[in-house]
Write a protein that holds these residues in place. Sequence first.
Motif, PDB file in Angstrom:
ATOM      1  N   THR A   1      23.423 -21.473   1.534  1.00  0.00           N
ATOM      2  CA  THR A   1      22.855 -21.730   0.215  1.00  0.00           C
ATOM      3  C   THR A   1      23.815 -22.642  -0.556  1.00  0.00           C
ATOM      4  N   PRO A   2      23.360 -23.268  -1.640  1.00  0.00           N
ATOM      5  CA  PRO A   2      24.268 -24.143  -2.407  1.00  0.00           C
ATOM      6  C   PRO A   2      25.548 -23.444  -2.849  1.00  0.00           C
ATOM      7  N   ASP A   3      25.447 -22.175  -3.294  1.00  0.00           N
ATOM      8  CA  ASP A   3      26.647 -21.464  -3.750  1.00  0.00           C
ATOM      9  C   ASP A   3      27.607 -21.186  -2.602  1.00  0.00           C
TER      10      ASP A   3
ATOM     11  N   LYS B   1      24.953 -16.666  -6.921  1.00  0.00           N
ATOM     12  CA  LYS B   1      23.817 -16.427  -7.822  1.00  0.00           C
ATOM     13  C   LYS B   1      22.521 -16.398  -7.013  1.00  0.00           C
ATOM     14  N   PRO B   2      21.494 -15.748  -7.561  1.00  0.00           N
ATOM     15  CA  PRO B   2      20.181 -15.806  -6.899  1.00  0.00           C
ATOM     16  C   PRO B   2      19.717 -17.259  -6.787  1.00  0.00           C
ATOM     17  N   ILE B   3      19.015 -17.565  -5.700  1.00  0.00           N
ATOM     18  CA  ILE B   3      18.520 -18.933  -5.519  1.00  0.00           C
ATOM     19  C   ILE B   3      17.411 -19.185  -6.543  1.00  0.00           C
ATOM     20  N   PRO B   4      17.560 -20.181  -7.410  1.00  0.00           N
ATOM     21  CA  PRO B   4      16.575 -20.377  -8.478  1.00  0.00           C
ATOM     22  C   PRO B   4      15.229 -20.861  -7.943  1.00  0.00           C
ATOM     23  N   PHE B   5      14.175 -20.356  -8.568  1.00  0.00           N
ATOM     24  CA  PHE B   5      12.833 -20.836  -8.252  1.00  0.00           C
ATOM     25  C   PHE B   5      12.074 -20.978  -9.570  1.00  0.00           C
TER      26      PHE B   5
ATOM     27  N   GLY C   1      11.994 -27.464 -12.357  1.00  0.00           N
ATOM     28  CA  GLY C   1      13.170 -28.324 -12.441  1.00  0.00           C
ATOM     29  C   GLY C   1      14.238 -28.003 -11.421  1.00  0.00           C
ATOM     30  N   LEU C   2      14.148 -26.819 -10.767  1.00  0.00           N
ATOM     31  CA  LEU C   2      15.163 -26.406  -9.802  1.00  0.00           C
ATOM     32  C   LEU C   2      14.548 -26.086  -8.436  1.00  0.00           C
ATOM     33  N   GLU C   3      13.381 -26.631  -8.203  1.00  0.00           N
ATOM     34  CA  GLU C   3      12.698 -26.304  -6.954  1.00  0.00           C
ATOM     35  C   GLU C   3      13.419 -26.845  -5.726  1.00  0.00           C
ATOM     36  N   GLU C   4      14.218 -27.891  -5.883  1.00  0.00           N
ATOM     37  CA  GLU C   4      14.833 -28.538  -4.729  1.00  0.00           C
ATOM     38  C   GLU C   4      15.816 -27.611  -4.007  1.00  0.00           C
ATOM     39  N   ASP C   5      16.596 -26.809  -4.789  1.00  0.00           N
ATOM     40  CA  ASP C   5      17.521 -25.858  -4.155  1.00  0.00           C
ATOM     41  C   ASP C   5      16.758 -24.861  -3.299  1.00  0.00           C
TER      42      ASP C   5
ATOM     43  N   VAL D   1      17.078 -24.503   0.931  1.00  0.00           N
ATOM     44  CA  VAL D   1      17.449 -23.283   1.636  1.00  0.00           C
ATOM     45  C   VAL D   1      16.393 -22.911   2.659  1.00  0.00           C
ATOM     46  N   LEU D   2      15.116 -23.025   2.266  1.00  0.00           N
ATOM     47  CA  LEU D   2      14.048 -22.723   3.220  1.00  0.00           C
ATOM     48  C   LEU D   2      14.120 -23.690   4.408  1.00  0.00           C
TER      49      LEU D   2
END
Length: 283
Positions: A75-77, A267-271, A274-278, A282-283
Motif C-alpha cells: 500500500t502507499p503507506d 492509515k486505512p486506504i482511502p476510498f 479525489g483519492l480513488e487512485e490509491d 492497491v487493487l
Amino acid sequence: MMDNLDTARRAVAADSTRQFLHYEPELLTERDGFNAFVRRERKKPDLADCAPLGTKVTDTDPRMIYHGEMIPVMTPDVEQGIKDARRTLRTNRFRPLGKRMSVIIEGCAGKSMLLLQIGRAYQGILETERKPDTVWTPVVHINVPPRCESNLDWSLPFADFFRMDHTLNIEKRNYRSTDMTEPVVHHMKESGTSLILIDGVDRIHDGELGTAFDYFDSLQARLRVSIIYCGRSASDIVNEGLHQRRGSGRPHTSEQFRSSLPVMTIKPIPFREGLEEDWRSVL
C-alpha cells in the motif's frame, strides 16, 4: 503409458503431501525463524508437485500453503514507510558519534507487517555486503510480553530470540528465570546486531514505561543499535516513556517533551472522491 504417468504423478503428490504434513510457520521471535523468513523466496508451487485432479486437497497442499501466506500488498503507506526506514537506518549505520535514531510505527492494521518488512529489507541489504554465518545476527525481533516490571523480564524475550537458556539449576527442578541482560548484550555485540524490532509496545503498562525505556536506552548506549517501536498509539507511548525516563516533574503533555523521532503511520486506504487512485493502485 498414460496410466503409468498418472501413477507417477500421484506418487510424487503423495510424497509432497507427506513433506508438508509437518509444516509449521517459522517463529519470527527466534533467530532461526527470523532468518528463514528473511531468506525465503515466495515462489508459486510447481503443479507437478501438487495433488493431481480428482485427489482430495488438504490444508498442507503446497498451493494452500502458498495462498495462506498472504503475501504483503505494498500500500502507499507501507511503501513509503520502507523507503523512510531505509534512509534512517542508512544514516544510523554511518553515524560516527551519538545514539542511533529510533523509529515509531503506529496506525491501523498492517503495522506488524511493515515492521517485519523493514527488518527483512534491512537484513537483506546487509547480506548482500557479507556472507551470512551462524553467529552474525544483524536484526533482533521481539514481542512485548504481558508483564515487564524489571530488567529480568525485559531480558527474557531477547534471550529467547537467541534460544539462550535462562533458568537456574535445572537438575534441581528450579525453573526460576534469571536476569539475562549481560549475556544478551554480550551475544548481540558478538553477533553484530544493529537493529532491534519491538512489536506490541501498547502492551507496556503505564507503571512499567520508565523501566522499559531505561532498558531500551541502555541497550542503545551499549550496543549502538537502532530500535523500531511498533504498536497502537506507539507515538504517545514512546513519548510518555521518554518523559518518565527523564524523571522530569513537568507536565508530559507539553510539546517540548514530544520526541523528534520519525513516525510512520499506517492509515486505512482511502476510498473517497479525489483519492480513488490509491485504492485502484492497491487493487
